[in-house]
Enzyme design. Structure first.
Site, PDB file in Angstrom:
ATOM      1  N   ASN A  13      53.906  35.718  37.494  1.00 62.58           N
ATOM      2  CA  ASN A  13      53.350  34.463  36.975  1.00 62.58           C
ATOM      3  C   ASN A  13      52.430  34.809  35.811  1.00 62.58           C
ATOM      4  O   ASN A  13      51.316  35.285  36.005  1.00 62.58           O
ATOM      5  CB  ASN A  13      52.579  33.744  38.085  1.00 62.58           C
ATOM      6  CG  ASN A  13      51.882  32.488  37.592  1.00 62.58           C
ATOM      7  OD1 ASN A  13      52.183  31.967  36.521  1.00 62.58           O
ATOM      8  ND2 ASN A  13      50.935  31.992  38.373  1.00 62.58           N
ATOM      9  N   LYS A  15      50.938  32.832  33.826  1.00 67.43           N
ATOM     10  CA  LYS A  15      49.891  31.832  33.625  1.00 67.43           C
ATOM     11  C   LYS A  15      49.790  31.476  32.132  1.00 67.43           C
ATOM     12  O   LYS A  15      50.813  31.430  31.448  1.00 67.43           O
ATOM     13  CB  LYS A  15      48.569  32.319  34.228  1.00 67.43           C
ATOM     14  CG  LYS A  15      48.721  32.715  35.698  1.00 67.43           C
ATOM     15  CD  LYS A  15      47.416  32.989  36.392  1.00 67.43           C
ATOM     16  CE  LYS A  15      47.670  33.372  37.847  1.00 67.43           C
ATOM     17  NZ  LYS A  15      46.423  33.586  38.602  1.00 67.43           N
ATOM     18  N   HIS A  97      50.658  25.865  43.211  1.00 64.95           N
ATOM     19  CA  HIS A  97      49.802  27.037  42.994  1.00 64.95           C
ATOM     20  C   HIS A  97      48.343  26.638  43.153  1.00 64.95           C
ATOM     21  O   HIS A  97      47.946  25.522  42.801  1.00 64.95           O
ATOM     22  CB  HIS A  97      50.049  27.621  41.601  1.00 64.95           C
ATOM     23  CG  HIS A  97      49.398  28.953  41.390  1.00 64.95           C
ATOM     24  ND1 HIS A  97      48.067  29.086  41.092  1.00 64.95           N
ATOM     25  CD2 HIS A  97      49.898  30.214  41.453  1.00 64.95           C
ATOM     26  CE1 HIS A  97      47.773  30.373  40.964  1.00 64.95           C
ATOM     27  NE2 HIS A  97      48.863  31.080  41.188  1.00 64.95           N
ATOM     28  N   GLY A 175      42.781  36.793  41.160  1.00 66.15           N
ATOM     29  CA  GLY A 175      42.019  37.100  39.964  1.00 66.15           C
ATOM     30  C   GLY A 175      40.622  37.600  40.230  1.00 66.15           C
ATOM     31  O   GLY A 175      39.824  37.733  39.306  1.00 66.15           O
ATOM     32  N   SER A 214      45.930  39.416  43.785  1.00 66.09           N
ATOM     33  CA  SER A 214      45.498  40.718  43.261  1.00 66.09           C
ATOM     34  C   SER A 214      46.399  41.850  43.736  1.00 66.09           C
ATOM     35  O   SER A 214      45.919  42.941  44.077  1.00 66.09           O
ATOM     36  CB  SER A 214      44.040  40.988  43.630  1.00 66.09           C
ATOM     37  OG  SER A 214      43.179  40.045  43.020  1.00 66.09           O
TER      38      SER A 214
END
Length: 254
Positions: A13, A15, A97, A175, A214
């Site tokens: 992903n 983003k 998400h 993240g 992560s």
């Protein structure tokens, strides 16, 4: 190590990162380096879906989008429909998400509507579910997971999971550099699969449930070795070809 009939899926992903040149170069590197024996999926930002689709042609890497509208078409400025995504050769789309839920206020009902719309367009939804740190610390992880999952099943039925993927993403590990331990992740994955088993054991046995939070090259193998973890939804590490491909390689050993 337990064996599983489920083919591992590693999804990247991206983003809201990158520029056109980067998107093409990254997609090309993944297309050429992705190992056989697993499924690999890239989800670039909307503007780069078409050029990435071209780059991936002839490879076994799948293309997906990060979001879609709840509506099929109409006067919805700024929205993108499932049929539009299908026109761009997308086979998958992320639904629910945590960033869509927390930053843009997507409710369980909205997520369920998007799940339905994805399947109506012939796309495979990757349904994301997960708890915040406060919810985990309050002991509410299973309650939250059950609520998010049941909201979708109430609308589409368990049979719809035959053409879907689930992704467990603890919000506190996205993240942040924090990662659920393999045992923590496995426990939630087991809970999810057991909840589906109660409705249909065959569907539960074949359903792929990814872990997202992560995941990096140095922790992927230990996470993917768990019985009910069938792949990863990769964020930051998917922006570096070497790191992403190392995660893909780890998945081939499971």
């Amino acid at each position: 190590m337990a064996t599983s009939p489920r083919t591992p899926l590693i999804a990247g992903n991206w983003k809201m990162h990158g520029r056109l040149t980067m998107a093409r170069e990254l997609a090309s590197a993944v297309a050429h380096g992705a190992p056989a024996g697993i499924d690999v999926l890239l989800c670039p930002p909307f503007p780069y879906l078409a050029p990435v689709a071209v780059t991936l042609q002839g490879s076994h890497v799948h293309l997906g989008a990060q979001n879609l509208a709840t509506e099929a078409e109409g006067a919805y400025t700024g929205e993108v429909s499932g049929d539009m995504l299908a026109d761009l050769q997308c086979g998958y789309v992320l639904v629910g998400h945590s960033e869509r839920r927390t930053l843009y206020g997507e409710t369980d009902d909205v997520v369920a509507a998007k799940f339905q719309r994805a399947q109506a367009a012939g796309l495979t939804p990757v349904l994301c579910i997960g708890e915040t740190l406060a919810e985990r610390e309050a002991g509410d992880t299973e309650t939250v997971i059950a609520r998010q999952l049941d909201a979708v099943l109430a609308q589409v039925g368990v049979e719809a999971l035959q053409q879907a993927v689930l992704a467990y993403e603890p919000v506190w590990a996205i993240g942040t550099g924090l990662t659920a331990t393999p045992a923590q992740a496995q426990a939630v994955h087991r809970f999810i699969r057991a909840r589906i088993e109660a409705r249909d054991g065959q569907i539960a046995a074949s359903l792929r449930i990814l872990y997202g939070g992560s995941v990096k090259a140095d922790n992927a193998a230990s996470l993917l070795a768990e019985t009910d973890i069938d792949g990863g939804l990769i964020g930051g590490a998917s922006l570096d070809a070497d790191s992403f491909l190392a995660i893909c390689q780890a998945a081939t050993a499971q």
